[in-house]
Write a protein that holds these residues in place. Structure first.
Motif, short mmCIF file in Angstrom:
data_model
loop_
_atom_site.label_atom_id
_atom_site.label_comp_id
_atom_site.label_asym_id
_atom_site.label_seq_id
_atom_site.Cartn_x
_atom_site.Cartn_y
_atom_site.Cartn_z
N ALA A 139 0.83 -1.21 0.00
CA ALA A 139 0.00 0.00 0.00
C ALA A 139 0.87 1.26 0.00
O ALA A 139 1.98 1.28 0.54
CB ALA A 139 -0.93 0.00 1.20
N ASN A 140 0.33 2.33 -0.60
CA ASN A 140 1.02 3.61 -0.60
C ASN A 140 -0.03 4.72 -0.58
O ASN A 140 -0.21 5.46 -1.55
CB ASN A 140 1.92 3.75 -1.82
N THR A 141 -0.71 4.83 0.52
CA THR A 141 -1.77 5.83 0.72
C THR A 141 -1.48 6.63 1.97
O THR A 141 -0.65 6.22 2.80
CB THR A 141 -3.14 5.13 0.86
N PRO A 142 -2.14 7.80 2.13
CA PRO A 142 -1.92 8.57 3.36
C PRO A 142 -2.26 7.79 4.63
O PRO A 142 -1.67 8.04 5.68
CB PRO A 142 -2.85 9.78 3.17
N GLU A 143 -3.21 6.87 4.52
CA GLU A 143 -3.60 6.10 5.70
C GLU A 143 -2.68 4.92 5.97
O GLU A 143 -2.43 4.57 7.12
CB GLU A 143 -5.04 5.58 5.55
N ARG A 144 -2.18 4.33 4.91
CA ARG A 144 -1.36 3.13 5.06
C ARG A 144 -0.14 3.19 4.12
O ARG A 144 -0.28 3.50 2.94
CB ARG A 144 -2.16 1.87 4.75
N THR A 145 1.01 2.90 4.70
CA THR A 145 2.24 2.82 3.92
C THR A 145 2.80 1.42 4.06
O THR A 145 3.15 0.98 5.15
CB THR A 145 3.28 3.84 4.41
N GLY A 146 2.83 0.70 2.93
CA GLY A 146 3.31 -0.67 2.95
C GLY A 146 4.82 -0.76 3.07
O GLY A 146 5.55 0.23 3.00
N LEU A 147 5.26 -1.97 3.24
CA LEU A 147 6.69 -2.23 3.47
C LEU A 147 7.55 -1.71 2.32
O LEU A 147 8.57 -1.06 2.55
CB LEU A 147 6.89 -3.73 3.66
N ILE A 148 7.15 -1.98 1.08
CA ILE A 148 8.02 -1.62 -0.04
C ILE A 148 8.07 -0.12 -0.29
O ILE A 148 8.91 0.35 -1.06
CB ILE A 148 7.56 -2.34 -1.33
N HIS A 149 7.18 0.65 0.37
CA HIS A 149 7.20 2.11 0.23
C HIS A 149 7.69 2.80 1.49
O HIS A 149 7.68 4.03 1.55
CB HIS A 149 5.79 2.61 -0.11
N ASP A 150 8.14 2.04 2.47
CA ASP A 150 8.65 2.61 3.71
C ASP A 150 10.14 2.86 3.53
O ASP A 150 10.96 1.95 3.61
CB ASP A 150 8.40 1.65 4.88
N ARG A 151 10.52 4.11 3.30
CA ARG A 151 11.91 4.42 2.99
C ARG A 151 12.85 4.11 4.16
O ARG A 151 13.99 3.69 3.94
CB ARG A 151 12.03 5.90 2.61
#
Length: 283
Positions: free
Chosen positions: A58-70
């Motif tokens: 996921a890559n939304t304001p509410e949820r950030t998934g693992l692959i988008h967590d810098r």
């Protein structure tokens, strides 16, 4: 349990139940962590809200998934860099140590071997603190007395590599030495009789024989370095490894993203362990 002794049916059932409970006790926490990585809830806890892959992609304001967590992705890169450096240094030194302890005879050999084993019995936290104090005193001496800044001896990746290298090189030495002990030295002598120099004989005959043990030791070192926490916690600087990042996140509160990371770590560790076993069996 000795297989040759006659055993009653009750004992066999009791022993089987014990083994089952033991493995359930070990696996249950890991299974819970893996399951809640797919729970459609902001909190990794019951009740079950449904299946989702948001905590991975996921890559939304509410949820950030693992692959988008810098932060986590960056820490994975730092851990891989540290593990790669530690593995290379540990396997290289371990190979030299194996020849030293298996081929050479010199005064104090047993004492040196015992000293090599000391990092294995020293708790990781104590080892990290000792290295940190020693390095800091050297840095402070040159800073206060000679106005020379040795930032490399301050908490950072170099000290992390040295701290992990201190005990992983010992493990690699034991693995490679056990393999070298079974080597027939006459094979080297045959190569030398055919015109090879001592170094060429070692490189073309002995090292290929040691290759499975070196690969297996390298995989073990990489895995243990990547997941090391105790020693790394005492020596890390601004560039945090994955375990330190997860620890910092967990202090703020558990999230399903941490479960997702833990699940991938378990799967990666399992694959590396299976690879190491397969390499050893082919030897």
């Amino acid at each position: 349990m000795i297989a040759t002794l006659p055993l009653t049916r009750r004992f066999r059932w009791t022993y089987a139940a014990y083994v089952l409970v033991f493995f359930v006790y070990l696996a249950a926490p890991l299974l819970v962590v893996g399951v809640f990585a797919f729970n459609d809830s902001r909190f990794p806890a019951l009740p079950w809200q449904g299946f989702t892959l948001d905590w991975f992609i996921a890559n939304t304001p509410e949820r950030t998934g693992l692959i988008h967590d810098r932060g986590i992705i960056r820490s994975v890169g730092v851990s891989a860099l540290v593990a790669g450096c530690v593995t290379f240094l540990a396997v290289t030194l371990a190979t030299l140590n194996a020849f030293l302890f298996e081929r050479c005879q010199f005064p104090g050999k047993n004492l040196l071997f015992i000293l090599m084993l000391l990092p294995l019995v020293i708790p990781g936290v104590i080892l990290g603190i000792s290295i940190l104090i020693f390095a800091s005193r050297i840095a402070n001496y040159f800073d206060f007395n000679h106005d020379i800044l040795l930032d490399m001896l301050r908490p950072g990746l170099l000290l992390v590599v040295l701290g992990q290298f201190a005990f992983l090189s010992t493990i690699a030495t034991l693995v490679i030495s056990a393999r070298l002990r079974t080597f027939d030295v006459q094979l080297e002598e045959a190569a030398r009789n055919l015109g090879a120099s001592p170094l060429t004989a070692v490189l073309t005959v002995t090292l290929p024989f040691l290759a499975p043990a070196m690969i297996g030791a390298g995989l073990i070192c990489f895995l243990m370095s990547f997941e090391n926490f105790n020693t790394t916690l005492m020596l890390v600087g601004s560039d945090a490894t994955l375990t330190i990042t997860l620890f910092s996140r967990l202090r703020e509160g558990a999230t399903p993203v941490l479960n997702a990371v833990s699940l991938l770590l378990m799967l990666g560790s399992m694959l590396l362990a299976l690879l190491a076993v397969r390499v050893q069996k082919r030897a």
